[in-house]
Design an enzyme around this catalytic site. Sequence first.
Site, PDB file in Angstrom:
ATOM      1  N   LYS A 191      33.449  53.656  27.747  1.00  0.00           N
ATOM      2  CA  LYS A 191      32.810  54.836  28.343  1.00  0.00           C
ATOM      3  C   LYS A 191      32.510  55.782  27.174  1.00  0.00           C
ATOM      4  O   LYS A 191      32.916  56.953  27.145  1.00  0.00           O
ATOM      5  CB  LYS A 191      33.776  55.462  29.368  1.00  0.00           C
ATOM      6  CG  LYS A 191      33.212  56.597  30.195  1.00  0.00           C
ATOM      7  CD  LYS A 191      32.250  56.164  31.278  1.00  0.00           C
ATOM      8  CE  LYS A 191      31.628  57.391  31.937  1.00  0.00           C
ATOM      9  NZ  LYS A 191      30.557  57.060  32.894  1.00  0.00           N
ATOM     10  N   ASP A 235      41.271  44.224  38.724  1.00  0.00           N
ATOM     11  CA  ASP A 235      41.488  44.142  40.176  1.00  0.00           C
ATOM     12  C   ASP A 235      40.158  43.783  40.859  1.00  0.00           C
ATOM     13  O   ASP A 235      40.125  42.995  41.811  1.00  0.00           O
ATOM     14  CB  ASP A 235      42.038  45.458  40.754  1.00  0.00           C
ATOM     15  CG  ASP A 235      43.563  45.438  40.926  1.00  0.00           C
ATOM     16  OD1 ASP A 235      44.249  44.875  40.035  1.00  0.00           O
ATOM     17  OD2 ASP A 235      44.070  45.970  41.927  1.00  0.00           O
TER      18      ASP A 235
HETATM   19 MN    MN Z   1      46.652  46.767  37.629  1.00  0.00          MN
END
Ligand code: MN
Length: 374
Positions: free
Chosen positions: A210, A271
């Site tokens: 970023k 995730d």
């Molecule tokens: Mn994690």
Amino acid sequence: MEYKIAVIPGDGIGPEVIREGVKVLRAVAEATPRLKFKFVEFPYGAEHYLKTKELVPEEGLKELSKMDAIYLGALGDPRVETGVLEQGVLLKLRFYFDQYINLRPVKLYPGVPCPLKDKGPEDVNFYVVRENTEDFYVAVGGRAKGKSKASHEVVRSIYQAKFGLDIDVDRDEIAYQIGVISRKGTERAIRYAFELARKKGKKRVTSVDKANVLTHIYSLWREVFEQVAKEYPDIETEFAFVDAVTMWFVKNPEWYQVVVTPNMFGDIITDLGAMIQGGLGLAPGGNINPEGVSMFEPVHGSAPKHAGKNVANPLATILAGQMMLEHLGEDKVADRVEQAVIEVLREGKVRTYDIGGKSSTSDVGDAVVAKIEK
Ligand code: MN
Ligand code: NAD
Ligand code: IPM
């Protein structure tokens, strides 16, 4: 060959999934005459903490240092304030053993339901290399109200200079947390990603950051990436911003081969990576120190609401065991575990709720063992 494996079942579903992982490792050892494991269990986690107030003691670290690898379930328990076990056990071990790589393959296996429309196993098959010891995980920060100390005064003066905001630390509350990366820490992670690309026959490394907003920290990251990339002219490179990458993972996962990223973004995007490979129940990871003691665990946490019910999917943990075998140099044995998992998934008869089945945690472990024995 005997390997000493430390087993830390941990909290929540940790003990249930690690039990199946150990079961599978015992089965491959049984099937491979020269291969032996000595499992040494360590009790660290919520129960141990609530009983003794101890997280990981010095002598525990000493014992763990003698092991060939650590096999971990998960940490985190609603009875303990959030962060205590996660930092005091999991991050403690990653940092103490300088496991500076968190390697998280994102691989969709045949027969596994993928939430992405029109995407299959040929589209989802890449690695995330997450830097694992720096960034916003360095625990530099503070929170204060009604007591000033030097570091808070510094934050106050920054606010004043930048925004003309006068914060009186004696009256207003402040909190801050600082991300730190080093050239050395960045370089070793990025180099690992390029080496992995070569080893696995991948042609592109994507750096995710970023740098458009967090300019101080990630301009250094980018500079190091460009420098290291020069040593690998055979490998294509690109930069991507983390916000956009979450979109691209969903839209065009087939583009990605090796992704390298700082610690916190690596946590978040894996995730998401887990979901496109069929869910957290299928996503393994390795905390790797190529010169030291490494630790293998599923990407998921302790999932407290499923704990003790024998319903959690153990495949992420079993695949973490496969990564551990590969790390130990047992490539053939590792393949045998992966093939067994692939067969169980392809048949689709034995699967847990998260991928559309009704089987139990132990049923899945037994099914993988049965394939290994065949
Ligand atoms: Mn994690
Ligand atoms: P989580 O990963 O534990 O669970 C989120 C959800 O994912 C679960 O409720 C469940 O629906 C699903 N899930 C996860 N693992 C599964 C499995 N094996 N089979 C089937 N479904 C599965 O995340 P959370 O709920 O945010 O965190 C719970 C606790 O775990 C917290 O204390 C957190 O700090 C901790 N945590 C630990 C680790 C780790 O030990 N490496 C990782 C993440 C979170
Ligand atoms: C993970 C977890 C950990 C992390 C937490 C529990 C400290 O989310 O392994 O992905 O942020 O690394």
